[in-house]
Write a protein that holds these residues in place. Structure first.
Motif, mmCIF file in Angstrom:
data_model
loop_
_atom_site.group_PDB
_atom_site.id
_atom_site.type_symbol
_atom_site.label_atom_id
_atom_site.label_comp_id
_atom_site.label_asym_id
_atom_site.label_seq_id
_atom_site.Cartn_x
_atom_site.Cartn_y
_atom_site.Cartn_z
ATOM 1 N N UNK A 1 0.854 -1.186 0.000
ATOM 2 C CA UNK A 1 0.000 0.000 0.000
ATOM 3 C C UNK A 1 0.891 1.238 0.000
ATOM 4 N N UNK A 2 0.542 2.210 -0.826
ATOM 5 C CA UNK A 2 1.342 3.435 -0.853
ATOM 6 C C UNK A 2 1.219 4.192 0.465
ATOM 7 N N UNK A 3 -0.012 4.295 0.980
ATOM 8 C CA UNK A 3 -0.218 5.082 2.204
ATOM 9 C C UNK A 3 -1.496 4.644 2.909
ATOM 10 N N UNK A 4 -1.440 4.600 4.229
ATOM 11 C CA UNK A 4 -2.610 4.340 5.065
ATOM 12 C C UNK A 4 -2.557 5.260 6.279
ATOM 13 N N UNK A 5 -3.653 5.936 6.557
ATOM 14 C CA UNK A 5 -3.773 6.744 7.773
ATOM 15 C C UNK A 5 -4.602 5.944 8.763
ATOM 16 N N UNK B 1 -4.916 -3.194 -6.965
ATOM 17 C CA UNK B 1 -5.470 -1.860 -6.716
ATOM 18 C C UNK B 1 -4.387 -0.823 -7.005
ATOM 19 N N UNK B 2 -4.287 -0.429 -8.265
ATOM 20 C CA UNK B 2 -3.223 0.500 -8.640
ATOM 21 C C UNK B 2 -3.437 1.899 -8.078
ATOM 22 N N UNK B 3 -4.655 2.213 -7.616
ATOM 23 C CA UNK B 3 -4.906 3.536 -7.051
ATOM 24 C C UNK B 3 -4.120 3.752 -5.758
ATOM 25 N N UNK B 4 -4.034 2.711 -4.924
ATOM 26 C CA UNK B 4 -3.327 2.870 -3.655
ATOM 27 C C UNK B 4 -2.184 1.886 -3.486
ATOM 28 N N UNK B 5 -1.916 1.093 -4.503
ATOM 29 C CA UNK B 5 -0.848 0.093 -4.340
ATOM 30 C C UNK B 5 0.197 0.206 -5.442
ATOM 31 N N UNK B 6 1.368 -0.240 -5.107
ATOM 32 C CA UNK B 6 2.440 -0.360 -6.090
ATOM 33 C C UNK B 6 3.235 -1.607 -5.725
ATOM 34 N N UNK B 7 4.347 -1.812 -6.369
ATOM 35 C CA UNK B 7 5.127 -3.005 -6.090
ATOM 36 C C UNK B 7 6.606 -2.782 -6.309
ATOM 37 N N UNK B 8 7.366 -3.751 -5.872
ATOM 38 C CA UNK B 8 8.814 -3.760 -6.071
ATOM 39 C C UNK B 8 9.226 -5.172 -6.440
ATOM 40 N N UNK C 1 17.225 -4.965 -7.038
ATOM 41 C CA UNK C 1 15.874 -4.517 -6.669
ATOM 42 C C UNK C 1 15.467 -3.333 -7.520
ATOM 43 N N UNK C 2 14.173 -3.168 -7.674
ATOM 44 C CA UNK C 2 13.639 -2.007 -8.404
ATOM 45 C C UNK C 2 12.181 -1.806 -8.029
ATOM 46 N N UNK C 3 11.768 -0.537 -7.967
ATOM 47 C CA UNK C 3 10.358 -0.206 -7.855
ATOM 48 C C UNK C 3 9.710 -0.298 -9.230
ATOM 49 N N UNK C 4 8.435 -0.604 -9.262
ATOM 50 C CA UNK C 4 7.702 -0.623 -10.521
ATOM 51 C C UNK C 4 7.490 0.804 -11.013
ATOM 52 N N UNK C 5 7.807 1.050 -12.274
ATOM 53 C CA UNK C 5 7.608 2.345 -12.887
ATOM 54 C C UNK C 5 6.316 2.329 -13.697
ATOM 55 N N UNK C 6 5.452 3.282 -13.442
ATOM 56 C CA UNK C 6 4.187 3.354 -14.181
ATOM 57 C C UNK C 6 4.345 4.275 -15.387
#
Length: 250
Positions: free
Chosen positions: A172-176, A220-227, A245-250
């Motif tokens: 998840x990119x961010x959670x409050x 869920x590409x709105x709030x998620x990404x991957x590595x 390692x690498x982060x996924x580039x959109x």
């Protein structure tokens, strides 16, 4: 989950069957190599974890390393059930304990390049350890690039030595999260890069290769990404050194 895993395995095999004839001599559009991978094992129910969570957020924002947060579930008995925790995250930390020959686990623990661990709240210790690893050849020595395009994930892994798992980490990119009980009762924290799933999508054996996966591997590409982590195993059962390692580039 089973459906995505089965699709991934089928596409990995199809990709490998293409052989070297379809793979470029050099990695296409290679991204800048990260300085390292920081895996923080943390818990919403741990009073000493918020400073480490803040360090991880800074690392993620700066973008020089792959910064991942694994919320564990063994502090849930203190009165607050971590909303981002999973048994799989706890199992990964315990597997690292086997690698490091430790009898117990702790939070906040930062595992660096799968090779060593430090207190996750110590930014200075994290920085100096990663720098030493890079100088000593214990950093990310294999090129990895991953891009998200046309409903696919394209993973390019460069040449190197040995064998390693190609691992997709979904976060998840961010959670409050407002904390309503336990040691951090009454506080509200913003958590970044919280890991939700880790799965093996290929096995690298030293030759450059390309793996293509459907982008529904991340649901869920709105709030998620991957590595992508290129990680050796210890005795075929415990996580070891992360060599690319690498982060996924959109």
């Amino acid at each position: 989950m089973m459906v995505r895993s089965e699709i991934a395995r089928a596409l990995v095999l199809a990709s490998l069957a293409l052989g070297q004839a379809s793979f470029p001599e050099s990695l296409a559009q290679a991204q800048e190599k990260p300085e390292g991978v920081v895996e923080l094992f943390t818990s919403q129910g741990c009073s000493s974890c918020p400073p480490a969570d803040a360090v991880l957020a800074d690392l993620a924002a700066e973008g020089n390393v792959i910064a991942l947060a694994y919320h564990v579930d063994y502090w849930n008995y203190l009165g607050w059930k971590d909303t981002l925790a999973s048994p799989e995250n706890t199992a990964r930390q315990k597997a690292y304990a086997t690698t490091f020959e430790r009898k117990s686990v702790y939070t906040p623990q930062a595992v660096l390049n799968g090779r060593d661990h430090v207190n996750g709240a110590s930014r200075g210790h994290i920085d100096t350890t990663l720098s030493a690893m890079e100088r000593d050849g214990r950093g990310l020595v294999v090129d990895v690039d991953v891009a998200h395009d046309d409903d696919t994930l394209v993973i390019d892994v460069g040449e190197g030595e040995g064998k390693a798992h190609v691992m997709l980490v979904v976060f998840d990119r961010e959670n409050i999260v407002p904390i309503e009980a336990g040691e951090n009762d009454g506080a509200s924290y913003t958590y970044v890069n919280s890991v939700r799933e880790v799965q093996i999508v290929g096995v690298w054996k030293g030759d450059a290769e390309r793996i293509t996966l459907p982008d529904m591997m991340i649901d869920d590409w709105d709030n998620r990404n991957g590595a992508i982590l290129l990680q050796r195993m210890v005795d075929d059962r415990a996580p070891g050194a992360i060599i690319g390692a690498a982060l996924i580039k959109s």
